[in-house]
Design an enzyme around this catalytic site. Structure first.
Site, PDB file in Angstrom:
ATOM      1  N   HIS A 102      -6.180  -7.363  -0.199  1.00 26.84           N
ATOM      2  CA  HIS A 102      -6.346  -5.931  -0.473  1.00 26.84           C
ATOM      3  C   HIS A 102      -5.646  -5.559  -1.786  1.00 26.84           C
ATOM      4  CE1 HIS A 102      -6.347  -6.437   4.013  1.00 26.84           C
ATOM      5  NE2 HIS A 102      -7.464  -5.745   3.870  1.00 26.84           N
ATOM      6  N   ASP A 134      -4.155 -12.958   3.666  1.00 21.51           N
ATOM      7  CA  ASP A 134      -5.395 -12.484   4.271  1.00 21.51           C
ATOM      8  C   ASP A 134      -6.627 -12.789   3.414  1.00 21.51           C
ATOM      9  OD1 ASP A 134      -4.380 -10.689   2.434  1.00 21.51           O
ATOM     10  OD2 ASP A 134      -4.299  -8.990   3.808  1.00 21.51           O
ATOM     11  N   ASP A 181      -2.580 -10.663  -2.319  1.00 18.12           N
ATOM     12  CA  ASP A 181      -3.093 -10.181  -1.032  1.00 18.12           C
ATOM     13  C   ASP A 181      -4.573  -9.804  -1.206  1.00 18.12           C
ATOM     14  OD1 ASP A 181      -1.876  -8.798   1.730  1.00 18.12           O
ATOM     15  OD2 ASP A 181      -3.634  -7.747   0.940  1.00 18.12           O
ATOM     16  N   HIS A 241       0.828  -1.227   0.000  1.00 17.67           N
ATOM     17  CA  HIS A 241       0.000   0.000   0.000  1.00 17.67           C
ATOM     18  C   HIS A 241       0.858   1.272   0.000  1.00 17.67           C
ATOM     19  CE1 HIS A 241      -3.549  -2.356   0.541  1.00 17.67           C
ATOM     20  NE2 HIS A 241      -3.272  -2.725   1.777  1.00 17.67           N
TER      21      HIS A 241
HETATM   22 ZN   LIG Z   1      -3.781  -7.261   2.839  1.00 15.04          ZN
END
Ligand SMILES: [Zn+2]
Length: 311
Positions: free
Chosen positions: A157, A242, A155, A120
């Site tokens: 996200h 995740d 991931d 991120h």
């Molecule tokens: Zn993540």
């Protein structure tokens, strides 16, 4: 195959109760050594320098990190302290070292068992627990000699930071499978395809909440033709865990062994395109037991070439 970590990653220590805590890596490392034997996780003793970190990030942002005195937050949830600096430099150093060993032909498959995650973090900011974009740091080094690098981010996200850092180049093909509209908000839509010279070299595959093995393997099937025309010289993986069933942040339904099978698929592609070279780094994953199990399935494949399907 080389999996590497360092005890001083734990110097980055968000306050108690924060999901991104040192146990994510220490417990996973212990689980690997229990399963595969002592010495499975190598210690790499290297800190990324300020100049190396500036190869990816805004020098003003890096200077801010190096001069921090008091505990602070880079965003609502991204903790940083003076002690953190040692941890994030170690994480970057491990990634650089592993990538250099791949480029020198000394290793063909590596896994950076590091934290905090990085995908991120963009050019001038930390976000979503991420301070330095570790994978991007390694990719930048590889770009000194390679011209086509595929990055696959699974991931749960969206890897907005990695996308931002490479969206204007055709030398990095960024592919991201993630839960749609999870984090960052409104990031990672299928219409985000790259910009300028990089147009067509970003591929987002957002999946609905509740997706599991079928949807993930369909997404991987969709990636293959694109990789076939791109013919990467190296495959890098942002390996978050995740998207596993029961994770504290994601709402997906993968099982730990699915990560082994996804690794197996990617390794098969690497055999076809780039002499088996695969660089992987840990991103998210906030249920520590699941991180350990999922990572262990990945490492089994990286070590022996196939997942453990005996269960
Ligand atoms: Zn993540």
């Amino acid at each position: 195959m080389l999996c590497a970590s360092h005890a001083l990653l734990a110097n980055h220590r968000p306050p108690p109760g924060h999901p991104e805590h040192p146990h994510r890596v220490t417990w996973a490392g212990e689980a690997l050594e229990q399963r595969f034997g002592k010495g499975t996780v190598s210690v790499i003793d290297r800190r990324a320098t300020e100049a190396e970190l500036c190869s990816v990030h805004d020098p003003a942002y890096i200077a801010q990190l190096f001069s921090v005195q008091d505990d602070m937050y880079l965003d609502r949830e991204t903790f940083f302290s003076q002690a953190s600096l040692e941890g994030i430099r170690r994480a970057g150093g491990i990634c650089l070292e592993l990538m250099e060993r791949i480029l020198a032909g000394k290793e063909d498959k590596t896994f950076a068992l590091i934290r905090p995650p990085g995908h991120h973090a963009g050019y001038s900011y930390g976000l979503g627990y991420c301070v330095i974009n570790n994978l991007a740091l390694a990719v930048k080094t590889a770009l000194q000699t390679l011209r086509r690098i595929a990055v696959i981010d699974w991931d749960v996200h969206h890897g907005n930071g990695t996308q931002e850092l490479f969206e204007e180049t055709d030398k990095v093909f960024f592919i991201d499978i993630h839960q749609e509209n999870l984090f960052p908000p409104k990031s990672g839509g299928a219409d985000e395809r790259g910009r300028n010279v990089g147009k067509g070299f970003t591929l987002n595959l957002p999946l609905p909440p509740g997706s599991g093995r079928t949807q993930y393997f369909d997404a991987l099937d969709a990636i293959y033709p694109a990789l076939q025309s791109y013919r990467p010289e190296l495959i890098c993986v942002s390996a978050g865990f995740d998207a596993v069933s029961g994770d504290l942040e994601g709402n997906m339904e993968l099982r730990p062994r699915d990560f082994g099978e996804m690794t197996s698929r990617i390794c098969a592609w690497a055999d076809i395109f780039c002499g088996g070279k695969v660089f992987m780094t840990l991103e998210g994953g906030y249920r520590v037991e699941s991180v350990s199990e999922s990572l262990s399935e990945c490492i089994a494949v990286l070590r022996h070439g196939k997942p453990n399907l005996s269960e």
